[in-house]
Design an enzyme around this catalytic site. Structure first.
Site, PDB file in Angstrom:
ATOM      1  N   TYR A 187     -22.695 -25.808  34.006  1.00 38.29           N
ATOM      2  CA  TYR A 187     -21.628 -26.703  34.460  1.00 38.29           C
ATOM      3  C   TYR A 187     -20.318 -26.250  33.834  1.00 38.29           C
ATOM      4  O   TYR A 187     -20.254 -25.966  32.639  1.00 38.29           O
ATOM      5  CB  TYR A 187     -21.932 -28.147  34.034  1.00 38.29           C
ATOM      6  CG  TYR A 187     -20.868 -29.150  34.445  1.00 38.29           C
ATOM      7  CD1 TYR A 187     -20.713 -29.513  35.789  1.00 38.29           C
ATOM      8  CD2 TYR A 187     -20.023 -29.736  33.515  1.00 38.29           C
ATOM      9  CE1 TYR A 187     -19.742 -30.430  36.165  1.00 38.29           C
ATOM     10  CE2 TYR A 187     -19.054 -30.660  33.885  1.00 38.29           C
ATOM     11  CZ  TYR A 187     -18.917 -31.001  35.220  1.00 38.29           C
ATOM     12  OH  TYR A 187     -17.957 -31.918  35.594  1.00 38.29           O
ATOM     13  N   ASP A 207     -17.858 -19.708  28.830  1.00 36.61           N
ATOM     14  CA  ASP A 207     -17.438 -21.102  28.806  1.00 36.61           C
ATOM     15  C   ASP A 207     -18.009 -21.733  27.539  1.00 36.61           C
ATOM     16  O   ASP A 207     -19.188 -22.070  27.467  1.00 36.61           O
ATOM     17  CB  ASP A 207     -17.945 -21.827  30.055  1.00 36.61           C
ATOM     18  CG  ASP A 207     -17.553 -23.311  30.052  1.00 36.61           C
ATOM     19  OD1 ASP A 207     -17.034 -23.784  29.019  1.00 36.61           O
ATOM     20  OD2 ASP A 207     -17.777 -23.984  31.063  1.00 36.61           O
ATOM     21  N   LYS A 257     -13.454 -30.168  24.441  1.00 35.46           N
ATOM     22  CA  LYS A 257     -14.212 -31.055  23.563  1.00 35.46           C
ATOM     23  C   LYS A 257     -13.733 -31.022  22.102  1.00 35.46           C
ATOM     24  O   LYS A 257     -12.738 -31.636  21.782  1.00 35.46           O
ATOM     25  CB  LYS A 257     -15.702 -30.759  23.694  1.00 35.46           C
ATOM     26  CG  LYS A 257     -16.193 -31.004  25.142  1.00 35.46           C
ATOM     27  CD  LYS A 257     -17.694 -31.035  25.264  1.00 35.46           C
ATOM     28  CE  LYS A 257     -18.168 -31.015  26.706  1.00 35.46           C
ATOM     29  NZ  LYS A 257     -18.388 -32.306  27.318  1.00 35.46           N
TER      30      LYS A 257
HETATM   31  N1  PMP Z   1     -17.668 -26.559  30.639  1.00 34.70           N
HETATM   32  C1  PMP Z   1     -18.694 -27.034  29.939  1.00 34.70           C
HETATM   33  C2  PMP Z   1     -19.664 -26.073  29.333  1.00 34.70           C
HETATM   34  C3  PMP Z   1     -18.852 -28.408  29.767  1.00 34.70           C
HETATM   35  O1  PMP Z   1     -19.904 -28.868  29.063  1.00 34.70           O
HETATM   36  C4  PMP Z   1     -17.909 -29.291  30.345  1.00 34.70           C
HETATM   37  C5  PMP Z   1     -18.027 -30.795  30.187  1.00 34.70           C
HETATM   38  N2  PMP Z   1     -19.226 -31.318  29.830  1.00 34.70           N
HETATM   39  C6  PMP Z   1     -16.854 -28.741  31.058  1.00 34.70           C
HETATM   40  C7  PMP Z   1     -16.744 -27.380  31.183  1.00 34.70           C
HETATM   41  C8  PMP Z   1     -15.815 -29.623  31.699  1.00 34.70           C
HETATM   42  O2  PMP Z   1     -15.005 -30.187  30.734  1.00 34.70           O
HETATM   43  P1  PMP Z   1     -14.185 -31.538  31.051  1.00 34.70           P
HETATM   44  O3  PMP Z   1     -15.182 -32.616  31.248  1.00 34.70           O
HETATM   45  O4  PMP Z   1     -13.333 -31.718  29.838  1.00 34.70           O
HETATM   46  O5  PMP Z   1     -13.371 -31.272  32.278  1.00 34.70           O
END
Ligand code: PMP
Length: 428
Positions: free
Chosen positions: A142, A237, A266
């Site tokens: 994700y 990511d 985060k």
């Molecule tokens: N990349 C990863 C690996 C994530 O875990 C998340 C959110 N859980 C995101 C991107 C998206 O981040 P956001 O919810 O701050 O848009």
């Protein structure tokens, strides 16, 4: 009806599903979510005053726990001077310096407001740099909810049964190719079939959105070699794994392998809305105002968010024992889960990388999306609800990682492990 359920009903009248992000609605576990009133250290309290040991930590950011004194003090200082200027500030420079100095392979960085923005912008940059338009992502990973990445996505998208969202135009979907995690042959075949067309591969090096699953060393090496050979930008990511699996994130677990771009979020916002992407200077220099790739944000580099992030990273950097503590706690939790599983004959697989940990109700090893998907979701639901009744607040899905924080004590952990044992003993 308790207060939380009453508020949930009211919220549903004015917000789709009563929430601002789907996983919060707890529909994956068929129950109303508690409305959280406050957090303190390792605990959160709902509107009824129920107390929960918090293994969600706002889905990752709160590695220091709730209300860390340095973060709060920093925010108090900033707020007196103003909340936003839309102009350059010293704290943005300090935050960027801290990240560039601490992180391998990050020569320059740009701040955004979420992980979604970070991955979306990094992809645009990679497409501009290579002059190509296709991207490769992995099934069950994700990367936020931008159109081109909401394809075979993990996390909430998976839990809610919509790994491919309606509203993503087919022509955009056609430029996103999906590969199997940890499968080099699959990747090779995709690269061969799309020669000179793929701009970037984006991957969670330690995935946390199909439960915790990490790249094998062999896969990580092959991925880097193949992307290099085909002139493809490799994007890690690390929105979840950054400053979580270790101070330098997942990339430090694969020494000698350098991604071209890395996305963060985060933890780097210390609980305020932040994301960032960074990497090679030659690529980052294509961004406006010095290059032809447009990317911007009214609140990007917001002083409150920068200060919360700066205090968090600074504290983590100065206290390497935090990571040892987190890992020791995760290891203890892993043992606790496995022992409870054995004692009560519940088949469980625990995946753990550092302090990133998740459990699957299966006796098979889980190293890709199909493995995660084969675990018993029904059993997870029962487990989740019973744990909540025990005062343990877990992510409401088997596809999510548990998040520990440095405020948790030995006693907290023992409490969680005893609860797991009791709950396992009664699982149907
Ligand atoms: N990349 C990863 C690996 C994530 O875990 C998340 C959110 N859980 C995101 C991107 C998206 O981040 P956001 O919810 O701050 O848009």
């Amino acid at each position: 009806m308790n207060k939380s359920s009453a508020y949930f009903e009211r919220s549903k009248g004015v917000m789709p599903g009563g929430v601002n992000s789907p996983a919060r609605a707890f529909s994956s576990v068929d129950m109303d979510p508690p409305f959280i009133e406050r957090g303190e250290g390792a605990y959160i309290y709902d509107e009824e005053g129920n107390k929960y040991l918090d293994f969600v930590g706002s889905w990752g950011p709160l590695i220091l726990g709730h209300g860390d004194e340095d973060v709060v003090k920093g925010l108090e200082e900033v707020i007196k001077k103003g909340t936003s200027f839309g102009a350059p500030t010293k704290i943005e420079m300090e935050m960027a310096e801290l990240m560039v100095d601490s992180l391998p392979n990050v020569e320059m960085v740009r701040m955004v407001n979420s992980g979604t923005e970070a991955t979306m912008s990094a992809l645009r940059l990679a497409k501009a740099f290579t002059g190509r338009s296709k991207i490769v992502k992995f099934e069950g990973n994700y990367h936020g909810h931008s159109d081109s990445l909401l394809i075979k996505a993990g996390s909430g998208a998976l839990t809610h049964g919509v790994p491919d969202s309606l509203g993503v135009p087919e022509e955009i979907g056609r430029n996103t190719l999906t590969a199997n995690y940890n499968d080099l042959d699959n990747l090779k075949a995709i690269f061969e079939a799309n020669k000179e067309e793929i701009a970037a591969v984006i991957i969670e090096p330690v995935a946390g959105n199909m439960g915790v699953i990490s790249m094998t060393e062999e896969f990580a090496r092959g991925l880097r070699a193949l992307t290099k050979e085909h002139g493809i930008i490799l994007i890690y990511d690390e929105v979840m794994s950054g400053f979580r699996v270790s101070f330098q994130g997942a990339q430090s677990l694969y020494p000698g392998i350098a991604p071209d771009l890395i996305c963060y979020g985060k933890i780097i916002g210390g609980g305020l809305p932040v994301g960032a992407f960074g990497g090679r200077k030659d690529i980052m220099s294509m961004l406006g105002p010095i290059g032809p790739v447009y990317q911007a944000g009214t609140l990007s580099g917001n002083p409150l968010a920068m200060r919360a992030g700066f205090e968090t990273l600074n504290k983590l950097g100065k206290n390497p024992e935090f990571y040892k503590k987190l890992e020791a706690m995760a290891e203890k939790l892993e043992q606790g889960i496995l022992q409870a599983g054995e004692r009560h004959r519940i088949p469980v697989t625990v995946n753990r990388v550092g302090a990133m940990i998740s459990l699957f109700f299966t006796d098979q090893s889980v190293r890709d999306f199909n493995g995660a998907n084969a675990a018993d979701q029904q059993r997870f639901k029962t487990y989740f609800k019973a744990m909540l009744e025990e005062g343990i607040y877990l992510p409401p899905s088997q596809f999510e990682a548990l998040f520990l924080n440095v405020q948790m004590t030995e006693e907290d952990l023992n409490q969680a492990i005893s609860a797991i044992d009791r709950v396992f003993s009664e699982l149907p």
